[in-house]
Enzyme design. Structure first.
Site, PDB file in Angstrom:
ATOM      1  CB  CYS A 162     -77.246 -63.929  -3.233  1.00  0.00           C
ATOM      2  SG  CYS A 162     -75.763 -64.253  -2.273  1.00  0.00           S
ATOM      3  CG  HIS A 294     -79.328 -58.367  -2.918  1.00  0.00           C
ATOM      4  ND1 HIS A 294     -79.862 -59.636  -2.928  1.00  0.00           N
ATOM      5  CD2 HIS A 294     -77.991 -58.530  -2.735  1.00  0.00           C
ATOM      6  CE1 HIS A 294     -78.903 -60.530  -2.763  1.00  0.00           C
ATOM      7  NE2 HIS A 294     -77.751 -59.882  -2.638  1.00  0.00           N
ATOM      8  CD  GLU A 305     -80.589 -53.287  -3.577  1.00  0.00           C
ATOM      9  OE1 GLU A 305     -81.652 -53.821  -3.939  1.00  0.00           O
ATOM     10  OE2 GLU A 305     -79.940 -53.671  -2.572  1.00  0.00           O
ATOM     11  CE  LYS A 326     -80.450 -60.653   1.140  1.00  0.00           C
ATOM     12  NZ  LYS A 326     -81.396 -60.067   0.159  1.00  0.00           N
ATOM     13  CG  HIS A 331     -77.948 -62.930   2.259  1.00  0.00           C
ATOM     14  ND1 HIS A 331     -78.674 -63.694   1.368  1.00  0.00           N
ATOM     15  CD2 HIS A 331     -77.085 -62.211   1.494  1.00  0.00           C
ATOM     16  CE1 HIS A 331     -78.272 -63.451   0.143  1.00  0.00           C
ATOM     17  NE2 HIS A 331     -77.315 -62.538   0.197  1.00  0.00           N
ATOM     18  CG  PHE A 390     -70.594 -63.356  -4.064  1.00  0.00           C
ATOM     19  CD1 PHE A 390     -70.661 -61.989  -3.879  1.00  0.00           C
ATOM     20  CD2 PHE A 390     -70.102 -64.136  -3.023  1.00  0.00           C
ATOM     21  CE1 PHE A 390     -70.244 -61.394  -2.698  1.00  0.00           C
ATOM     22  CE2 PHE A 390     -69.679 -63.556  -1.836  1.00  0.00           C
ATOM     23  CZ  PHE A 390     -69.745 -62.189  -1.671  1.00  0.00           C
TER      24      PHE A 390
END
Length: 403
Positions: A162, A294, A305, A326, A331, A390
């Site tokens: 990502c 994010h 976050e 998003k 996403h 990830f």
């Protein structure tokens, strides 16, 4: 070291097939997430996504190109066409030999892979198209952009889940900043909204069945999207000499690794990336007005976050605007940072901060101003764009309003 500016932008995503339409949707807080239109969708538990609708590739590419271009490559070329057209650049002579392409992508030609697995395993066919490998490889989009626009400098693909687009744009920034290249085409793309792609992500149990609601206490997971965002990063003096319109200036970046867990994010890793980007950009906390988060809509990401931002900014965290687009386009995995950079440009250039839509209930663990549901007018001088992937791979970009 050279100053780096953005002189072109292009996109296709669930909100619109171009930049003006995307920015209009972001200003309006419009949602591009809806019911998926896929083969065997009835076999999926997750049936929503930020799918690009109304896209007819046969109208843009000929039969020979269609045999070579997976959907993620098609998206890339559409966005690149818009970005390069806006920049006004023509790549020939020395400019061509010194300019290149760095793109982010995670899944590669997942649609091609899905179709050919069906052909071989489900339908029992023993032969597949000879161009399957060049069609599905992760670097296909970067290679086709380079070939189509005569870009003979450094060209490659970055794959960090990502964070792929942000890592790619950071590399492009460094090449221009360091004087190696006067111009880089950069950004990212993704198209994994096919049966196999969605089914694989279902297994993680982090997906929402109804909506993406980042930072809202009743959020229940992320929603996948697809699309591309492409930008022209250009050396400032080169852009100025030719009278180019400057959309924003890229002033710094940072990349960190959590080195802790393959899926669970680390507050410390995210915080080091955020503070590192500000340090590289030579700005203090009080200068930052907006963060494109994010903001996936998962409990683990959102809380981590927000905690990282609070740690880095201290009391100034209460003055920040932070939103997750998003919630509107989904996403886009390897391409998400590129599409989200458009929100940073809009905040800096137009003074409009995109909202986090779908926000319903305050979460005390996300007690920041997440610009809930409606866009906000504000003068933003410096913006950050966060990407946390990830594998614990983090990349944050810093941008300044064009002088």
């Amino acid at each position: 070291m050279k100053r780096v500016v953005i002189t072109g932008a292009g996109t296709i995503n669930a909100l619109a097939h171009d930049v003006p339409g995307t920015l209009e949707a972001m200003r309006e807080g419009r949602c591009g997430i809806g019911e998926l239109e896929l083969r065997d969708v009835e076999r999926l538990g997750i049936r929503i996504g930020g799918q690009v609708k109304g896209f007819e590739p046969e109208e843009m590419f000929n039969r020979q190109q269609m045999a070579l271009f997976d959907r993620f490559t098609q998206f890339t070329l559409v966005a690149a066409r818009e970005a390069i057209a806006q920049s006004g650049l023509v790549f020939d002579g020395e400019l061509a030999t010194r300019s290149g392409v760095v793109l982010g992508n995670s899944g590669g030609g997942m649609t091609t892979l899905d179709e050919n697995y069906r052909s071989v395993y489900e339908e029992g066919k023993n032969r597949i198209h000879p161009f399957v490998v060049p069609k599905l490889m992760n670097n296909a989009a970067a290679s086709h952009v380079a070939m189509q626009y005569n870009l003979m400098g450094p060209s490659f693909t970055v794959s960090t889940a990502c964070s792929s687009s942000n890592h790619a744009m950071a590399q492009a920034f460094q090449m221009v900043h360091g004087g190696a290249c006067p111009v880089m085409v950069t950004g990212g793309s993704e198209s994994i909204l096919c049966f196999g792609g969605v089914k694989a992500w279902e297994g993680l149990r982090v997906m929402s069945r109804d909506a993406c609601r980042p930072f809202s206490a009743n959020r229940n997971g992320m929603v996948q999207g697809e699309g591309a965002g492409i930008f022209i990063f250009e050396e400032y003096e080169h852009a100025k000499a030719r009278g180019a319109e400057i959309l924003a200036e890229v002033i710094g970046y940072a990349m960190t690794s959590d080195a802790s867990d393959i899926v669970m994010p680390s507050k410390q890793g995210a915080a080091r990336a955020i503070s590192g980007a500000m340090r590289d950009a030579k700005v203090n906390a009080e200068e930052v007005g907006y963060i494109n988060a994010h903001g996936t809509g998962t409990a683990a990401n959102d809380k981590t976050e927000c905690a990282a931002v609070a740690d880095v900014f201290g009391p100034h965290a209460d003055n920040l605007l932070m939103s997750s687009t998003k919630s509107m386009h989904g996403h886009i995995i390897g391409g998400t940072g590129a599409v989200e950079l458009l929100a940073c440009i809009m905040a800096l250039r137009d003074g409009i901060v995109a909202p986090t839509i779908g926000y319903q209930e305050p979460d005390p663990e996300c007690a920041l101003d997440v610009v809930p549901n409606e866009a906000r007018e504000a003068k933003i001088d410096v913006a950050l764009s966060n990407a946390f992937a990830f594998g614990g791979l983090n990349a944050v970009l810093a941008l300044r309003r064009a002088a």
